[in-house]
Design an enzyme around this catalytic site. Structure first.
Site, PDB file in Angstrom:
ATOM      1  N   ALA A  13       0.841  -1.191   0.000  1.00 39.08           N
ATOM      2  CA  ALA A  13       0.000   0.000   0.000  1.00 39.08           C
ATOM      3  C   ALA A  13       0.879   1.246   0.000  1.00 39.08           C
ATOM      4  CB  ALA A  13      -0.911   0.011   1.216  1.00 39.08           C
ATOM      5  N   LYS A  14       0.497   2.221  -0.819  1.00 43.58           N
ATOM      6  CA  LYS A  14       1.209   3.506  -0.820  1.00 43.58           C
ATOM      7  C   LYS A  14       0.471   4.402   0.172  1.00 43.58           C
ATOM      8  CE  LYS A  14       3.088   6.914  -4.086  1.00 43.58           C
ATOM      9  NZ  LYS A  14       4.519   6.592  -3.951  1.00 43.58           N
ATOM     10  N   ALA A  15       0.863   4.283   1.428  1.00 40.55           N
ATOM     11  CA  ALA A  15       0.143   4.937   2.519  1.00 40.55           C
ATOM     12  C   ALA A  15       0.996   6.012   3.165  1.00 40.55           C
ATOM     13  CB  ALA A  15      -0.264   3.902   3.571  1.00 40.55           C
TER      14      ALA A  15
END
Length: 305
Positions: A156-158
């Site tokens: 995830a690009k969080a």
């Protein structure tokens, strides 16, 4: 950063200065956001966004992993980004979609926090500098490891994940380097603070697998595809730290970094200390495609019309 005229918010275009959140929004205390970074390139046929569908899909995948509900579809968010660039009249730019948990409950459990979505764009040059594309950059191995499995999801690009990236980048900067390279929890090569990494040895390209706490980069995937179409041998494999010191070439990929060579690691010169032939070949193929000089046979460019 030079402000543009409009930002998209939950289905409506608003003025740049109206794009605000409350200080007690969930995202401020707990880092509960996911985001993307896309480039819109100026081509001979007009502006075009690079791999819009793939970036938008990853945005929604990131939200799903973090259980953030999103009411807009993939197609709606794609169209909104195209209209955003068009409305702001930019020939080339960086596009930043953000999905975050907003103002509501103040506890860790986000059951009463609305989802806020913002899409913004602005002009942004080369992330590691214009000269870096040819001369390369000096980097170091960071003392900070990448997030371990079962801690934070690396796929995830969080926003929360990038607290780790900030530590890596700040340490490198304060020690006189352009970037840092993180190891994974097993001590193998993972990635930079915001870039994937490739290592060339005897003409063969190596890149760490996703299991090494690697973000599934869209530019990474693009370079893998280009390399194989150019007849270059490429493998995804676990990479030990010391392989970087004996590599013929090392380069970063990412939306911001694009394809940037590394000239030294921990003050050890990589190859000849400049961009190598494999990196140069991939750079030329990449920029020819995104700038519209080569045929877009992969369907990676979405025209802004």
């Amino acid at each position: 950063m030079t402000p543009t005229e409009k930002i998209w918010h939950n289905g409506k275009f608003i003025d740049w200065n109206e794009a605000r959140i409350h200080v007690l929004s969930h995202v401020v205390s707990y880092g509960s956001s996911v985001f993307e970074g896309l480039r819109c390139y100026e081509t001979k046929n007009g502006p075009a966004i690079f791999r819009l569908r793939e970036h938008t899909r990853r945005l929604l995948d990131s939200a799903k992993i973090y259980r953030i509900p999103v009411e807009f579809t993939l197609e709606q968010l794609m169209e909104a980004q195209v209209q955003l660039v068009k409305l702001n009249g930019l020939k080339s730019c960086y596009v930043r979609p953000i999905i975050l948990r907003g103002y509501g409950g103040v506890g860790v459990l986000p059951v009463n926090n609305p989802t806020e979505i913002f899409l913004a764009c602005w002009e942004w040059g080369k992330y590691l500098g214009d000269e870096a594309l040819a001369a390369g950059v000096d980097v170091c191995i960071s003392s900070w490891n990448r997030i371990a499995p079962n801690t934070l999801p690396a796929l995830a690009k969080a926003g929360a994940n990038y607290m780790n990236s900030q530590l890596i980048r700040m340490e490198a900067h304060h020690n006189g380097y352009a970037e840092g390279i993180a190891l994974d929890s097993e001590g193998r090569i993972s990635e930079g603070s915001g870039e994937n990494i490739f290592v060339v040895r005897d003409g063969k390209i190596h890149t760490p697998p996703l299991g090494s706490s690697v973000l599934p980069g869209i530019t990474r995937d693009s370079v893998v595809t280009l390399a194989r179409d150019l007849g270059l041998e490429l493998v995804e494999t676990v990479i030990p730290r010391e392989m970087l010191y004996v590599a013929d070439e090392v380069f970063f990929t990412g939306t911001a970094a694009e394809v940037t060579p590394v000239r030294s690691i921990d003050r050890i010169e990589v190859g000849t200390g400049r961009r190598g032939p494999v990196t140069e070949k991939l750079q030329k193929a990449f920029f020819a495609l995104v700038e519209g000089e080569a045929a877009d046979k992969y369907g990676w460019l979405t025209p802004v019309k």
